[in-house]
Design an enzyme around this catalytic site. Structure first.
Site, PDB file in Angstrom:
ATOM      1  N   ILE A 279       0.855  -1.187   0.000  1.00  0.00           N
ATOM      2  CA  ILE A 279       0.000   0.000   0.000  1.00  0.00           C
ATOM      3  C   ILE A 279       0.892   1.238   0.000  1.00  0.00           C
ATOM      4  O   ILE A 279       1.785   1.366   0.843  1.00  0.00           O
ATOM      5  CB  ILE A 279      -0.918   0.032   1.242  1.00  0.00           C
ATOM      6  CG1 ILE A 279      -1.787  -1.217   1.296  1.00  0.00           C
ATOM      7  CG2 ILE A 279      -1.769   1.314   1.240  1.00  0.00           C
ATOM      8  CD1 ILE A 279      -2.600  -1.340   2.574  1.00  0.00           C
TER       9      ILE A 279
ATOM     10  N   PHE B 236      -2.833   6.356   7.452  1.00  0.00           N
ATOM     11  CA  PHE B 236      -2.638   4.931   7.706  1.00  0.00           C
ATOM     12  C   PHE B 236      -3.831   4.297   8.426  1.00  0.00           C
ATOM     13  O   PHE B 236      -4.335   3.252   8.009  1.00  0.00           O
ATOM     14  CB  PHE B 236      -1.357   4.689   8.521  1.00  0.00           C
ATOM     15  CG  PHE B 236      -1.162   3.248   8.887  1.00  0.00           C
ATOM     16  CD1 PHE B 236      -0.519   2.385   8.013  1.00  0.00           C
ATOM     17  CD2 PHE B 236      -1.634   2.740  10.095  1.00  0.00           C
ATOM     18  CE1 PHE B 236      -0.350   1.040   8.334  1.00  0.00           C
ATOM     19  CE2 PHE B 236      -1.482   1.409  10.419  1.00  0.00           C
ATOM     20  CZ  PHE B 236      -0.836   0.554   9.543  1.00  0.00           C
TER      21      PHE B 236
ATOM     22  N   ALA C  87       3.110  -4.426   3.255  1.00  0.00           N
ATOM     23  CA  ALA C  87       3.941  -3.251   3.498  1.00  0.00           C
ATOM     24  C   ALA C  87       3.079  -2.030   3.214  1.00  0.00           C
ATOM     25  O   ALA C  87       2.223  -2.062   2.332  1.00  0.00           O
ATOM     26  CB  ALA C  87       5.167  -3.250   2.588  1.00  0.00           C
ATOM     27  N   CYS C  88       3.283  -0.975   3.983  1.00  0.00           N
ATOM     28  CA  CYS C  88       2.526   0.260   3.776  1.00  0.00           C
ATOM     29  C   CYS C  88       3.464   1.425   4.052  1.00  0.00           C
ATOM     30  O   CYS C  88       4.113   1.471   5.102  1.00  0.00           O
ATOM     31  CB  CYS C  88       1.323   0.300   4.718  1.00  0.00           C
ATOM     32  SG  CYS C  88       0.290   1.766   4.526  1.00  0.00           S
ATOM     33  N   PHE C  89       3.551   2.333   3.092  1.00  0.00           N
ATOM     34  CA  PHE C  89       4.445   3.467   3.276  1.00  0.00           C
ATOM     35  C   PHE C  89       3.943   4.664   2.485  1.00  0.00           C
ATOM     36  O   PHE C  89       3.135   4.532   1.565  1.00  0.00           O
ATOM     37  CB  PHE C  89       5.880   3.126   2.873  1.00  0.00           C
ATOM     38  CG  PHE C  89       6.000   2.446   1.542  1.00  0.00           C
ATOM     39  CD1 PHE C  89       6.106   3.184   0.370  1.00  0.00           C
ATOM     40  CD2 PHE C  89       6.005   1.060   1.462  1.00  0.00           C
ATOM     41  CE1 PHE C  89       6.218   2.547  -0.850  1.00  0.00           C
ATOM     42  CE2 PHE C  89       6.118   0.421   0.229  1.00  0.00           C
ATOM     43  CZ  PHE C  89       6.220   1.164  -0.920  1.00  0.00           C
TER      44      PHE C  89
END
Length: 131
Positions: free
Chosen positions: A79, A87, A110-112
């Site tokens: 994401i 978030f 993974a989210c960043f």
């Protein structure tokens, strides 16, 4: 090459997904309504990012379905957020899909945050699934 009518056409020189070696590699999906090619809108606090997250996941579902797969077969999700402060809102919508009993266990993720997303979207989601 996978091309689903229920998801927006690729914005550039790429496929919506590719099937290789028993896996489905889905390109990132934005919160764009495939019927009008516009970003979806939401209401209330964080409404737009929640609506775009939901639409991005729906678009991914349609690509996966066209590939003969589903959210239940997703093994990895990435994401990308325009603003990391979104978030919690994005995670809340994500949970509505990936924490359903039929989709257990939830995939790796993974989210960043990124500098900018295509067409100035708020969220982009890509995934890898079993075919």
């Amino acid at each position: 090459r996978v091309e689903a009518k229920g998801a927006p056409a690729a914005l550039g020189a790429y496929s919506q997904a590719i099937i290789a070696n028993g896996m489905v590699y889905c390109s990132g999906q934005l919160g764009i309504n495939p019927e009008n090619n516009q970003f979806v809108k939401g209401e209330g606090e964080n409404g737009d990012v929640r609506a775009q997250t939901r639409q991005a996941i729906e678009n991914l579902q349609n690509v996966l379905k066209e590939a003969g797969s589903s959210l239940a077969k997703v093994v990895k999700v990435t994401i990308m957020l325009d603003d990391i402060n979104d978030f919690t809102a994005v995670d809340g919508v994500y949970r509505e899909y990936f924490l359903l009993p039929e989709n257990a266990p939830p995939p790796a993720r993974a989210c960043f945050a990124v500098d900018k997303l295509p067409k100035l979207g708020l969220v982009e989601i890509e995934c890898i699934a079993l075919a």
